[in-house]
Design a protein around this motif. Structure first.
Motif, PDB file in Angstrom:
ATOM      1  N   ILE A 108     -39.234 -14.686 -20.779  1.00 42.70           N
ATOM      2  CA  ILE A 108     -39.610 -15.231 -22.398  1.00 42.70           C
ATOM      3  C   ILE A 108     -39.523 -14.068 -23.234  1.00 42.70           C
ATOM      4  O   ILE A 108     -39.270 -14.109 -24.393  1.00 42.70           O
ATOM      5  N   GLN A 109     -40.142 -12.717 -22.778  1.00 43.20           N
ATOM      6  CA  GLN A 109     -40.196 -11.677 -23.470  1.00 43.20           C
ATOM      7  C   GLN A 109     -38.848 -11.091 -24.329  1.00 43.20           C
ATOM      8  O   GLN A 109     -38.786 -11.031 -25.310  1.00 43.20           O
TER       9      GLN A 109
ATOM     10  N   PHE B 294     -34.473 -20.539 -32.587  1.00 41.98           N
ATOM     11  CA  PHE B 294     -35.503 -19.750 -31.997  1.00 41.98           C
ATOM     12  C   PHE B 294     -36.034 -20.922 -30.906  1.00 41.98           C
ATOM     13  O   PHE B 294     -35.893 -20.420 -29.542  1.00 41.98           O
ATOM     14  N   LEU B 295     -36.089 -22.139 -31.024  1.00 42.85           N
ATOM     15  CA  LEU B 295     -36.400 -23.059 -29.842  1.00 42.85           C
ATOM     16  C   LEU B 295     -35.442 -23.011 -28.716  1.00 42.85           C
ATOM     17  O   LEU B 295     -35.802 -23.104 -27.668  1.00 42.85           O
ATOM     18  N   ALA B 296     -34.230 -23.052 -29.257  1.00 40.15           N
ATOM     19  CA  ALA B 296     -33.184 -23.128 -28.391  1.00 40.15           C
ATOM     20  C   ALA B 296     -33.194 -21.887 -27.392  1.00 40.15           C
ATOM     21  O   ALA B 296     -32.764 -22.174 -26.438  1.00 40.15           O
ATOM     22  N   ILE B 297     -33.262 -20.799 -28.227  1.00 39.62           N
ATOM     23  CA  ILE B 297     -33.169 -19.611 -27.284  1.00 39.62           C
ATOM     24  C   ILE B 297     -34.357 -19.942 -26.360  1.00 39.62           C
ATOM     25  O   ILE B 297     -34.144 -19.335 -25.163  1.00 39.62           O
ATOM     26  N   VAL B 298     -35.590 -19.951 -26.716  1.00 48.18           N
ATOM     27  CA  VAL B 298     -36.503 -19.896 -25.915  1.00 48.18           C
ATOM     28  C   VAL B 298     -36.457 -20.806 -24.714  1.00 48.18           C
ATOM     29  O   VAL B 298     -36.743 -20.495 -23.424  1.00 48.18           O
ATOM     30  N   PHE B 299     -36.272 -21.971 -24.946  1.00 48.42           N
ATOM     31  CA  PHE B 299     -35.862 -23.058 -23.806  1.00 48.42           C
ATOM     32  C   PHE B 299     -34.790 -22.736 -22.889  1.00 48.42           C
ATOM     33  O   PHE B 299     -35.022 -22.918 -21.652  1.00 48.42           O
ATOM     34  N   SER B 300     -33.661 -22.304 -23.538  1.00 48.83           N
ATOM     35  CA  SER B 300     -32.671 -21.911 -22.714  1.00 48.83           C
ATOM     36  C   SER B 300     -33.027 -20.909 -21.800  1.00 48.83           C
ATOM     37  O   SER B 300     -32.462 -20.726 -20.521  1.00 48.83           O
ATOM     38  N   PHE B 301     -33.461 -19.781 -22.482  1.00 45.07           N
ATOM     39  CA  PHE B 301     -33.924 -18.740 -21.372  1.00 45.07           C
ATOM     40  C   PHE B 301     -34.837 -19.062 -20.439  1.00 45.07           C
ATOM     41  O   PHE B 301     -34.706 -18.233 -19.196  1.00 45.07           O
TER      42      PHE B 301
END
Length: 466
Positions: free
Chosen positions: A26-27, A11-18
């Motif tokens: 971010i949505q 989850f954190l990896a997806i949020v930061f990479s996006f």
């Protein structure tokens, strides 16, 4: 635990990479994360309809925030059109001396938040004005944002009108006024320390950076574009009085927005239909002065829709986490160490912060944290007032620190400063967290319950007797 670690790590990896690498919304990251957690839910034996129900339940728990956000967007648009915000900016530049500007920002936002019970409303009105004044005085905007947020969250935590105050008290099963009184032992010293810090910072920056020609230029530009008079502030006074009288926030803010449209038609020469349109599309002006246009072109429900999407998706994600009991599993892994008031206090703050990080909303944090930690307080006979206080410190005060949370998205968007830029200056939050931990480990202002009666002696005395 390894399954939880993988899911939350992804989850954190997806949020930061996006957001940081691919510059994607971010949505979209939050939406994808729903299905990431659903995979874990299916692996644990949950049916899809249960998981979808958890999403809708989570969203429902925080819908009030969405409604308030929509109303605040409308308010900002019409208050700029009606001359309310420009008048606040003009008189602020006229009255406030640069050396005490940061202290004045802290105090003004604190009073506004105490009176209204809403940090969002405070930031969307007084906060915008103070940011504009700070820009005119050449103050570092992240520092000004820190003063705005310190004041807004101080009042939000202490006001009996605040939804976060009421929620924290109700989830911990204590009376609202008992919770407020318990907060005073922490917030008053924290506010004094924070006020000293911002006073020192104000004297440090005022003499070196202030360009009085720019201040006069901004005042003249505001006078040219708007009718600046004291009665332009009547809509603001109306909203403050109604909220202070404990009238419901949503209709009060909406009425204030309508008031702003009427003021734009009566005093700013706008057609009423055009003035009313600013409630949805925001205020738009082209003065030819980039600074003025950036300052005034904002507000409207339309401008809030991105934040609304973030909050809805974040609430749904938090609903999934609550349904699967992920945070409770994390707490259970170190529950055996919760044998003192200090450890329980520190753990509560960490859990509340993690609920903001993974639940993406302050409401999720204030709902989950008391549920998860209540048993530990009861085992140690610590009064639930301490639970409510620590939940607010870890939940309310850190909510604006998470870039993808409801508060982080709202505050950064309204103030025009990125979350990571203003976080180092949220001094009220850091001081309060430090004091709460010190109180926990020293037994200061830690109350307990024995034989069904509240006691005011430190917990350590009970521990020694046992």
């Amino acid at each position: 635990m390894w399954e939880i670690a993988i899911v939350l790590g992804l989850f954190l990896a997806i949020v930061f990479s996006f957001t940081a690498v691919f510059e994607l919304p971010i949505q979209l990251a939050l939406f994808i994360s729903w299905f990431l957690v659903m995979v874990l839910g299916k692996r644990l034996g949950h049916r899809y309809d249960e998981l979808q129900g958890a999403i809708t339940k989570g969203i429902n728990n925080g819908l009030e925030a969405v409604l308030i956000l929509i109303a605040v967007g409308a308010l900002i648009g019409t208050w700029i059109a009606g001359g309310v915000v420009p008048t606040l900016i003009f008189y602020g530049l006229e009255i406030i001396h640069p050396s005490i500007f940061l202290l004045a920002t802290l105090v003004i936002c604190s009073i506004t938040s105490l009176a209204t019970g809403t940090s969002w409303g405070t930031v969307g009105t007084a906060g915008i004005a103070m940011m504009a004044i700070g820009e005119g005085l050449d103050m570092p905007l992240p520092l000004v944002a820190g003063a705005v947020l310190s004041g807004a969250y101080f009042g939000d935590k202490l006001s009996p009108l605040s939804d976060s105050t009421i929620l924290a008290a109700s989830m911990a099963k204590v009376k609202v006024m008992d919770h407020v009184r318990a907060m005073l032992y922490l917030d008053v010293p924290a506010f004094i320390i924070t006020a000293i810090l911002f006073t020192g910072a104000g004297f440090l920056y005022s003499g070196r950076n202030t360009d009085m020609e720019k201040v006069e230029f901004l005042k003249a530009a505001l006078h040219q574009e708007f009718d600046i008079q004291l009665w332009m502030l009547v809509p603001a006074a109306f909203v403050l009085v109604m909220l202070a009288l404990k009238k419901p926030s949503l209709p009060t803010i909406a009425a204030g927005a309508l008031f702003g449209a009427v003021w734009a038609a009566l005093f700013q020469g706008m057609n009423f239909v055009d003035a009313l349109e600013t409630a949805y599309n925001g205020y738009v002006i082209d003065t030819g002065i980039d600074f003025m246009d950036t300052l005034l072109n904002r507000g409207g429900i339309n401008g809030m829709l991105g934040s609304v999407a973030v909050i809805i998706l974040g609430l749904g994600f938090g609903g999934l986490l609550e349904h699967l009991g992920i945070l409770k599993v994390i707490v259970s892994s170190f529950e055996r160490r919760l044998t003192s008031a200090g450890n329980v206090t520190l753990s509560t703050i960490i859990v509340a912060f993690l609920a903001n990080v993974f639940g993406c909303a302050m409401y999720v944090s204030l709902i989950l944290t008391p549920k998860i930690m209540a048993e530990s307080y009861d085992k140690l006979q610590i009064d639930r007032r301490v639970l409510a206080r620590n939940s607010e410190v870890g939940g309310t005060l850190t909510s604006g620190m998470v870039p993808w949370s409801d508060n982080g998205i709202f505050m950064a968007g309204i103030l025009g400063v990125s979350t990571f830029a203003y976080v180092p200056f949220m001094w009220m939050s850091f001081v309060s967290i430090a004091l709460a931990i010190i109180y926990g480990y020293t037994g200061k202002y830690i109350w307990y319950v024995r034989n069904g009666k509240d006691q005011t002696e430190p917990l350590k005395k009970v521990a020694s007797e046992r």
